[in-house]
Design an enzyme around this catalytic site. Structure first.
Site, short mmCIF file in Angstrom:
data_model
loop_
_atom_site.label_atom_id
_atom_site.label_comp_id
_atom_site.label_asym_id
_atom_site.label_seq_id
_atom_site.Cartn_x
_atom_site.Cartn_y
_atom_site.Cartn_z
N HIS A 184 0.70 -1.16 -0.14
CA HIS A 184 0.09 0.14 -0.07
C HIS A 184 0.94 1.25 -0.09
O HIS A 184 1.80 1.13 0.81
CB HIS A 184 -0.93 -0.09 1.35
CA CA Z 1 0.53 -0.25 -4.32
#
Ligand code: CA
Ligand code: TV7
Ligand code: ZN
Length: 393
Positions: A184
Protein backbone atom coordinates in the site's frame (compact mmCIF):
# COMPACT_ATOMS: atom_id res chain seq x y z
CA UNK A 1 19.83 -3.59 -33.99
CA UNK A 2 16.81 -3.55 -31.65
CA UNK A 3 14.76 -1.51 -34.11
CA UNK A 4 14.24 1.19 -31.49
CA UNK A 5 14.27 4.67 -32.96
CA UNK A 6 13.58 8.11 -31.59
CA UNK A 7 10.08 9.24 -32.51
CA UNK A 8 9.96 12.90 -33.56
CA UNK A 9 8.44 15.56 -31.35
CA UNK A 10 8.12 13.24 -28.40
CA UNK A 11 10.60 13.26 -25.53
CA UNK A 12 11.45 10.74 -22.87
CA UNK A 13 14.05 11.55 -20.21
CA UNK A 14 15.85 8.95 -18.12
CA UNK A 15 17.15 10.01 -14.71
CA UNK A 16 19.59 7.92 -12.73
CA UNK A 17 22.57 8.28 -10.46
CA UNK A 18 25.07 5.40 -10.51
CA UNK A 19 26.18 6.52 -7.03
CA UNK A 20 22.94 5.04 -5.61
CA UNK A 21 23.65 1.52 -6.73
CA UNK A 22 26.69 0.78 -4.59
CA UNK A 23 24.84 1.15 -1.29
CA UNK A 24 24.03 -1.87 0.87
CA UNK A 25 21.17 -2.33 3.35
CA UNK A 26 22.90 -5.45 4.72
CA UNK A 27 23.59 -8.97 3.50
CA UNK A 28 20.16 -10.51 4.10
CA UNK A 29 18.04 -7.39 3.56
CA UNK A 30 15.67 -7.82 0.58
CA UNK A 31 16.26 -4.31 -0.82
CA UNK A 32 19.21 -4.52 -3.23
CA UNK A 33 20.12 -1.20 -4.89
CA UNK A 34 22.16 -3.31 -7.31
CA UNK A 35 18.88 -4.22 -9.09
CA UNK A 36 19.14 -0.71 -10.61
CA UNK A 37 22.50 -1.66 -12.17
CA UNK A 38 20.97 -4.83 -13.63
CA UNK A 39 17.97 -2.88 -14.97
CA UNK A 40 20.12 -0.23 -16.64
CA UNK A 41 22.38 -2.88 -18.08
CA UNK A 42 19.39 -4.49 -19.82
CA UNK A 43 17.98 -1.10 -20.93
CA UNK A 44 21.32 -0.03 -22.43
CA UNK A 45 21.94 -3.43 -24.04
CA UNK A 46 18.67 -3.03 -25.93
CA UNK A 47 19.99 0.31 -27.22
CA UNK A 48 17.23 2.31 -25.58
CA UNK A 49 19.51 5.15 -24.47
CA UNK A 50 19.57 6.32 -28.12
CA UNK A 51 15.85 7.01 -27.96
CA UNK A 52 15.82 9.12 -24.80
CA UNK A 53 17.57 12.00 -23.07
CA UNK A 54 19.85 10.49 -20.44
CA UNK A 55 20.68 12.45 -17.31
CA UNK A 56 22.86 11.68 -14.33
CA UNK A 57 20.66 13.21 -11.66
CA UNK A 58 21.88 15.48 -8.89
CA UNK A 59 21.39 14.72 -5.24
CA UNK A 60 18.36 16.66 -3.95
CA UNK A 61 19.27 19.54 -1.63
CA UNK A 62 18.26 19.81 2.02
CA UNK A 63 15.80 22.60 1.10
CA UNK A 64 14.20 20.42 -1.57
CA UNK A 65 13.76 17.53 0.86
CA UNK A 66 12.34 19.96 3.43
CA UNK A 67 9.42 20.78 1.12
CA UNK A 68 7.93 17.61 2.65
CA UNK A 69 10.12 16.30 5.47
CA UNK A 70 10.54 17.92 8.87
CA UNK A 71 13.91 19.54 9.51
CA UNK A 72 14.25 17.59 12.81
CA UNK A 73 14.07 14.37 10.83
CA UNK A 74 16.40 15.55 8.04
CA UNK A 75 18.98 16.81 10.57
CA UNK A 76 18.97 13.46 12.33
CA UNK A 77 19.13 11.53 9.03
CA UNK A 78 22.11 13.63 8.00
CA UNK A 79 24.10 12.90 11.15
CA UNK A 80 23.29 9.33 12.25
CA UNK A 81 26.03 6.85 11.68
CA UNK A 82 25.83 3.08 11.33
CA UNK A 83 26.67 1.31 14.56
CA UNK A 84 30.39 0.50 14.51
CA UNK A 85 29.87 -2.81 16.34
CA UNK A 86 26.81 -5.07 16.31
CA UNK A 87 24.37 -4.56 19.18
CA UNK A 88 24.98 -6.66 22.26
CA UNK A 89 22.25 -8.83 23.72
CA UNK A 90 21.04 -6.22 26.25
CA UNK A 91 20.60 -3.71 23.46
CA UNK A 92 18.57 -5.70 20.89
CA UNK A 93 15.61 -3.32 20.91
CA UNK A 94 16.87 0.24 21.31
CA UNK A 95 14.26 2.99 21.14
CA UNK A 96 14.31 3.92 17.51
CA UNK A 97 14.34 7.61 16.76
CA UNK A 98 12.21 8.33 13.68
CA UNK A 99 11.97 4.54 13.20
CA UNK A 100 15.59 4.54 12.02
CA UNK A 101 18.00 1.69 12.71
CA UNK A 102 15.62 -1.27 12.96
CA UNK A 103 15.85 -4.23 10.58
CA UNK A 104 13.51 -2.75 7.92
CA UNK A 105 15.20 0.68 7.85
CA UNK A 106 18.80 0.03 8.90
CA UNK A 107 21.45 2.69 9.15
CA UNK A 108 24.15 2.07 6.56
CA UNK A 109 27.17 3.89 5.16
CA UNK A 110 26.17 6.77 2.91
CA UNK A 111 22.48 6.57 3.87
CA UNK A 112 21.86 10.30 3.44
CA UNK A 113 23.59 10.32 0.03
CA UNK A 114 21.54 7.35 -1.10
CA UNK A 115 18.29 9.07 -0.07
CA UNK A 116 19.12 12.43 -1.60
CA UNK A 117 20.18 10.80 -4.88
CA UNK A 118 16.91 8.87 -5.08
CA UNK A 119 14.94 12.08 -4.53
CA UNK A 120 17.20 14.03 -6.92
CA UNK A 121 16.30 11.77 -9.86
CA UNK A 122 12.57 12.01 -9.11
CA UNK A 123 12.74 15.78 -8.76
CA UNK A 124 14.79 16.23 -11.95
CA UNK A 125 12.18 14.15 -13.77
CA UNK A 126 9.32 16.25 -12.41
CA UNK A 127 11.11 19.46 -13.45
CA UNK A 128 11.54 18.16 -17.02
CA UNK A 129 7.78 17.64 -17.20
CA UNK A 130 7.07 21.11 -15.79
CA UNK A 131 9.36 22.76 -18.34
CA UNK A 132 7.81 20.62 -21.14
CA UNK A 133 11.26 19.36 -22.08
CA UNK A 134 9.99 15.83 -21.47
CA UNK A 135 6.66 14.17 -22.14
CA UNK A 136 7.62 11.15 -20.04
CA UNK A 137 10.29 11.17 -17.31
CA UNK A 138 11.70 7.94 -15.85
CA UNK A 139 13.27 7.68 -12.36
CA UNK A 140 13.70 3.98 -11.51
CA UNK A 141 15.75 4.92 -8.42
CA UNK A 142 12.70 6.58 -6.86
CA UNK A 143 9.31 5.30 -5.79
CA UNK A 144 9.94 5.02 -2.04
CA UNK A 145 6.30 5.43 -1.08
CA UNK A 146 6.27 4.51 2.66
CA UNK A 147 8.44 7.37 4.01
CA UNK A 148 6.56 9.86 6.23
CA UNK A 149 7.18 13.52 7.01
CA UNK A 150 9.24 12.63 10.10
CA UNK A 151 9.61 8.85 9.95
CA UNK A 152 11.30 6.11 7.97
CA UNK A 153 9.16 3.08 7.12
CA UNK A 154 9.37 -0.10 5.06
CA UNK A 155 12.83 0.37 3.46
CA UNK A 156 11.94 4.03 2.67
CA UNK A 157 13.60 7.05 4.33
CA UNK A 158 12.81 9.95 1.99
CA UNK A 159 9.56 10.14 0.06
CA UNK A 160 10.89 11.16 -3.35
CA UNK A 161 7.38 10.74 -4.83
CA UNK A 162 5.84 13.36 -2.53
CA UNK A 163 8.72 15.76 -3.20
CA UNK A 164 8.28 15.26 -6.99
CA UNK A 165 4.47 15.68 -6.86
CA UNK A 166 4.87 18.91 -4.86
CA UNK A 167 7.02 20.15 -7.75
CA UNK A 168 4.36 19.09 -10.31
CA UNK A 169 1.69 20.95 -8.29
CA UNK A 170 3.48 24.24 -8.99
CA UNK A 171 2.49 23.83 -12.67
CA UNK A 172 -0.44 21.44 -12.80
CA UNK A 173 -3.75 22.07 -10.98
CA UNK A 174 -4.36 18.35 -10.40
CA UNK A 175 -2.01 15.33 -10.27
CA UNK A 176 -3.10 11.69 -10.37
CA UNK A 177 -0.86 9.33 -8.39
CA UNK A 178 -1.07 5.60 -9.22
CA UNK A 179 0.80 2.90 -7.28
CA UNK A 180 1.16 -0.69 -8.59
CA UNK A 181 3.71 -1.82 -5.99
CA UNK A 182 2.34 -4.89 -4.12
CA UNK A 183 2.42 -2.81 -0.90
CA UNK A 184 0.00 0.00 0.00
CA UNK A 185 1.31 3.48 -0.94
CA UNK A 186 0.57 4.80 2.55
CA UNK A 187 3.17 7.60 2.74
CA UNK A 188 1.99 9.31 -0.44
CA UNK A 189 -1.67 8.84 0.47
CA UNK A 190 -1.13 10.41 3.91
CA UNK A 191 0.89 13.33 2.55
CA UNK A 192 -2.03 14.40 0.34
CA UNK A 193 -4.88 13.43 2.66
CA UNK A 194 -6.14 17.01 2.97
CA UNK A 195 -5.98 18.25 -0.62
CA UNK A 196 -8.28 17.71 -3.59
CA UNK A 197 -5.44 18.54 -5.99
CA UNK A 198 -3.93 15.06 -5.74
CA UNK A 199 -5.87 11.85 -6.12
CA UNK A 200 -3.96 8.78 -4.91
CA UNK A 201 -4.77 5.26 -6.13
CA UNK A 202 -2.98 2.20 -4.76
CA UNK A 203 -3.42 -1.40 -5.88
CA UNK A 204 -1.99 -3.75 -3.24
CA UNK A 205 -2.11 -7.02 -1.38
CA UNK A 206 -4.30 -6.33 1.68
CA UNK A 207 -4.27 -8.46 4.79
CA UNK A 208 -4.21 -6.15 7.80
CA UNK A 209 -2.65 -8.65 10.21
CA UNK A 210 -0.20 -10.43 7.93
CA UNK A 211 0.99 -8.08 5.22
CA UNK A 212 2.85 -4.77 5.50
CA UNK A 213 1.80 -2.01 6.13
CA UNK A 214 -1.71 -3.26 6.93
CA UNK A 215 -3.52 -0.12 5.74
CA UNK A 216 -5.40 0.54 2.48
CA UNK A 217 -8.85 -0.99 2.96
CA UNK A 218 -11.44 -0.37 0.25
CA UNK A 219 -13.33 2.18 2.35
CA UNK A 220 -10.27 4.12 3.55
CA UNK A 221 -10.76 7.06 1.20
CA UNK A 222 -9.34 10.02 3.10
CA UNK A 223 -10.52 11.57 6.37
CA UNK A 224 -14.20 12.45 5.98
CA UNK A 225 -14.13 15.44 8.32
CA UNK A 226 -16.55 18.21 7.38
CA UNK A 227 -14.12 20.67 5.86
CA UNK A 228 -11.58 18.33 4.34
CA UNK A 229 -11.36 18.92 0.58
CA UNK A 230 -9.21 15.77 0.39
CA UNK A 231 -12.05 13.50 1.48
CA UNK A 232 -12.83 10.83 -1.19
CA UNK A 233 -9.51 11.55 -2.95
CA UNK A 234 -7.76 8.38 -1.78
CA UNK A 235 -8.67 5.26 -3.75
CA UNK A 236 -7.65 1.87 -2.37
CA UNK A 237 -7.78 -1.40 -4.27
CA UNK A 238 -7.16 -4.24 -1.77
CA UNK A 239 -6.32 -7.53 -3.47
CA UNK A 240 -5.60 -11.12 -2.46
CA UNK A 241 -2.78 -13.51 -3.38
CA UNK A 242 -2.35 -14.79 -6.91
CA UNK A 243 -4.09 -12.11 -9.03
CA UNK A 244 -3.47 -12.67 -12.77
CA UNK A 245 -2.55 -10.31 -15.63
CA UNK A 246 -6.04 -10.61 -17.09
CA UNK A 247 -7.87 -9.66 -13.88
CA UNK A 248 -5.41 -6.92 -12.95
CA UNK A 249 -5.57 -5.31 -16.40
CA UNK A 250 -9.35 -5.34 -16.39
CA UNK A 251 -9.54 -3.76 -12.94
CA UNK A 252 -6.72 -1.26 -13.58
CA UNK A 253 -8.15 -0.04 -16.89
CA UNK A 254 -11.71 0.20 -15.56
CA UNK A 255 -10.71 2.09 -12.40
CA UNK A 256 -8.10 4.41 -13.93
CA UNK A 257 -10.37 5.06 -16.94
CA UNK A 258 -13.17 6.28 -14.68
CA UNK A 259 -10.84 8.32 -12.47
CA UNK A 260 -9.19 10.17 -15.38
CA UNK A 261 -12.61 10.95 -16.84
CA UNK A 262 -13.87 12.40 -13.55
CA UNK A 263 -10.74 13.94 -11.96
CA UNK A 264 -9.17 15.28 -15.19
CA UNK A 265 -5.54 15.32 -13.99
CA UNK A 266 -2.95 17.61 -15.60
CA UNK A 267 -0.19 15.06 -15.00
CA UNK A 268 0.14 11.42 -13.95
CA UNK A 269 2.72 10.01 -11.50
CA UNK A 270 3.00 6.21 -11.70
CA UNK A 271 4.89 4.15 -9.11
CA UNK A 272 5.94 0.93 -10.86
CA UNK A 273 7.00 -1.22 -7.88
CA UNK A 274 8.03 -4.56 -9.41
CA UNK A 275 7.25 -6.64 -6.32
CA UNK A 276 3.77 -7.16 -7.76
CA UNK A 277 5.35 -9.55 -10.30
CA UNK A 278 5.06 -13.33 -9.97
CA UNK A 279 8.06 -14.86 -8.24
CA UNK A 280 8.96 -11.80 -6.21
CA UNK A 281 10.72 -12.58 -2.94
CA UNK A 282 8.21 -10.50 -0.92
CA UNK A 283 5.23 -10.29 -3.31
CA UNK A 284 2.15 -12.53 -3.61
CA UNK A 285 0.72 -11.83 -7.06
CA UNK A 286 0.91 -13.76 -10.35
CA UNK A 287 1.56 -10.75 -12.60
CA UNK A 288 3.83 -11.19 -15.60
CA UNK A 289 6.03 -8.56 -17.22
CA UNK A 290 3.30 -8.05 -19.86
CA UNK A 291 0.54 -7.33 -17.34
CA UNK A 292 2.71 -5.01 -15.25
CA UNK A 293 3.75 -3.14 -18.40
CA UNK A 294 0.15 -2.89 -19.61
CA UNK A 295 -0.47 -0.43 -16.74
CA UNK A 296 2.25 1.86 -18.12
CA UNK A 297 0.87 1.50 -21.64
CA UNK A 298 -2.63 2.39 -20.45
CA UNK A 299 -1.40 5.53 -18.63
CA UNK A 300 0.68 6.59 -21.63
CA UNK A 301 -2.38 6.57 -23.90
CA UNK A 302 -3.78 9.70 -22.22
CA UNK A 303 -0.89 11.78 -23.61
CA UNK A 304 -0.57 13.62 -20.29
CA UNK A 305 2.82 14.49 -18.75
CA UNK A 306 3.85 11.20 -17.13
CA UNK A 307 6.53 10.41 -14.56
CA UNK A 308 7.48 6.78 -13.87
CA UNK A 309 9.05 5.82 -10.54
CA UNK A 310 10.54 2.52 -9.43
CA UNK A 311 9.73 1.21 -5.96
CA UNK A 312 9.76 -2.32 -4.55
CA UNK A 313 11.08 -5.34 -6.45
CA UNK A 314 13.05 -8.08 -4.69
CA UNK A 315 13.89 -10.58 -7.41
CA UNK A 316 16.39 -8.49 -9.42
CA UNK A 317 16.10 -10.41 -12.73
CA UNK A 318 12.35 -9.77 -12.83
CA UNK A 319 12.74 -6.14 -11.76
CA UNK A 320 15.20 -5.58 -14.63
CA UNK A 321 12.85 -7.22 -17.14
CA UNK A 322 9.83 -5.17 -16.04
CA UNK A 323 11.62 -1.81 -15.96
CA UNK A 324 13.35 -2.48 -19.29
CA UNK A 325 10.03 -3.41 -20.89
CA UNK A 326 8.37 -0.32 -19.38
CA UNK A 327 11.18 1.92 -20.61
CA UNK A 328 10.58 0.50 -24.10
CA UNK A 329 6.86 1.27 -23.80
CA UNK A 330 7.68 4.86 -22.82
CA UNK A 331 9.95 5.45 -25.82
CA UNK A 332 8.29 3.45 -28.56
CA UNK A 333 5.39 4.53 -30.71
CA UNK A 334 4.42 1.36 -32.53
CA UNK A 335 7.54 -0.75 -32.82
CA UNK A 336 7.67 -3.56 -30.30
CA UNK A 337 10.76 -4.57 -28.35
CA UNK A 338 12.44 -7.89 -29.21
CA UNK A 339 11.21 -10.55 -26.77
CA UNK A 340 14.63 -12.19 -26.84
CA UNK A 341 17.24 -10.60 -24.57
CA UNK A 342 20.14 -8.91 -26.42
CA UNK A 343 23.09 -11.24 -27.10
CA UNK A 344 25.68 -9.48 -25.04
CA UNK A 345 23.84 -8.24 -21.98
CA UNK A 346 26.15 -8.04 -18.95
CA UNK A 347 25.27 -10.48 -16.11
CA UNK A 348 23.52 -12.58 -18.75
CA UNK A 349 23.41 -15.62 -16.41
CA UNK A 350 21.39 -13.62 -13.84
CA UNK A 351 18.39 -13.77 -16.16
CA UNK A 352 18.26 -17.60 -16.35
CA UNK A 353 16.09 -17.56 -19.51
CA UNK A 354 16.97 -15.42 -22.53
CA UNK A 355 13.44 -14.05 -22.86
CA UNK A 356 12.01 -10.74 -21.65
CA UNK A 357 8.71 -12.52 -21.00
CA UNK A 358 9.20 -15.72 -19.01
CA UNK A 359 6.06 -17.83 -18.56
CA UNK A 360 4.55 -18.38 -15.11
CA UNK A 361 5.89 -21.93 -15.24
CA UNK A 362 9.41 -20.63 -15.95
CA UNK A 363 9.14 -18.13 -13.10
CA UNK A 364 7.48 -20.21 -10.41
CA UNK A 365 7.44 -23.87 -11.31
CA UNK A 366 3.94 -23.86 -9.87
CA UNK A 367 1.77 -20.71 -9.93
CA UNK A 368 0.35 -19.36 -6.68
CA UNK A 369 -3.34 -20.09 -6.06
CA UNK A 370 -5.50 -17.17 -7.21
CA UNK A 371 -7.65 -15.99 -4.29
CA UNK A 372 -9.40 -13.16 -6.17
CA UNK A 373 -12.95 -13.93 -7.30
CA UNK A 374 -14.44 -12.01 -10.22
CA UNK A 375 -17.34 -11.07 -7.93
CA UNK A 376 -14.99 -9.38 -5.44
CA UNK A 377 -13.24 -7.44 -8.22
CA UNK A 378 -16.63 -6.23 -9.50
CA UNK A 379 -17.56 -5.10 -5.96
CA UNK A 380 -14.30 -3.13 -5.78
CA UNK A 381 -15.05 -1.41 -9.09
CA UNK A 382 -18.58 -0.68 -7.86
CA UNK A 383 -17.26 0.95 -4.67
CA UNK A 384 -14.79 3.12 -6.60
CA UNK A 385 -17.50 4.18 -9.06
CA UNK A 386 -19.71 5.29 -6.15
CA UNK A 387 -16.81 7.05 -4.47
CA UNK A 388 -16.17 9.06 -7.64
CA UNK A 389 -19.60 10.66 -7.38
CA UNK A 390 -18.06 12.85 -4.65
CA UNK A 391 -15.13 13.91 -6.86
CA UNK A 392 -15.32 17.06 -8.94
CA UNK A 393 -12.63 18.19 -11.39
CA1 CA B 1 0.46 -0.30 -4.29
C1 TV7 C 1 8.70 -0.05 -1.36
N1 TV7 C 1 8.61 -7.36 4.59
C2 TV7 C 1 8.76 -1.62 0.62
C3 TV7 C 1 8.22 -2.84 1.32
C4 TV7 C 1 8.57 -2.84 2.80
C5 TV7 C 1 8.14 -4.10 3.52
C6 TV7 C 1 8.90 -6.37 5.41
C7 TV7 C 1 10.66 -7.64 5.34
C8 TV7 C 1 12.01 -8.14 5.58
C9 TV7 C 1 12.93 -7.28 6.17
C10 TV7 C 1 14.25 -7.75 6.39
C11 TV7 C 1 14.58 -9.07 6.02
C12 TV7 C 1 12.40 -9.43 5.24
C13 TV7 C 1 11.93 -11.51 4.22
C14 TV7 C 1 9.67 -8.15 4.52
C15 TV7 C 1 6.61 -6.00 10.51
C16 TV7 C 1 8.00 -6.45 10.36
C17 TV7 C 1 8.28 -7.85 9.84
C18 TV7 C 1 12.04 -7.57 9.80
C19 TV7 C 1 12.62 -8.96 9.58
N2 TV7 C 1 13.64 -9.88 5.45
C20 TV7 C 1 8.14 -1.33 -0.74
C21 TV7 C 1 8.38 -3.99 5.00
C22 TV7 C 1 7.97 -5.25 5.74
C23 TV7 C 1 15.22 -6.92 6.96
N3 TV7 C 1 8.02 -5.03 7.16
O1 TV7 C 1 6.75 -1.15 -0.66
C24 TV7 C 1 16.51 -7.37 7.15
O2 TV7 C 1 11.50 -10.26 4.67
O3 TV7 C 1 6.53 -6.61 7.62
C25 TV7 C 1 7.29 -5.76 8.02
C26 TV7 C 1 7.51 -5.44 9.51
C27 TV7 C 1 8.99 -6.10 11.43
C28 TV7 C 1 10.41 -6.20 10.88
N4 TV7 C 1 10.69 -7.56 10.36
C29 TV7 C 1 9.72 -7.95 9.31
O4 TV7 C 1 8.34 -2.41 -1.61
C30 TV7 C 1 10.17 -0.02 -1.56
N5 TV7 C 1 10.15 -6.53 5.90
C31 TV7 C 1 15.88 -9.52 6.22
C32 TV7 C 1 16.85 -8.68 6.78
ZN1 ZN D 1 6.54 -3.02 -2.16
Amino acid sequence: ESGITRPKGYNVSFHCNPGMEKHHFGMTHPMKPWRLTLSKSLIYSYGMSFAMDNYVSRAATYEELATFHSTDYLDFLGTVLPEPVPRDLENQNPDLKFNLGGSDCPLFDGLYDYCSMSAGGALDGARKLCSKQSDIAIAWGGGLHHAKKAEASGFCYINDIVVAILQLLRYYPRVLYIDIDVHHGDGVEEAFFSTDRVMTVSFHKYDPNNFFPGTGALDDNGPKSEHNPGAHHAVNVPLNDGITDEQYEWLFNSIIGRIVEKFRPGAIALQCGADSLAGDRLGRFNLQVQGHGACVEFCKKYNLPLILFGGGGYTPRNVARAWAYETSIAISCDDKISPTLPQHVPWREQFRQDTLFPTLEQILGEPRVNRNSQKRLQDILQHVTEQLRFVQA
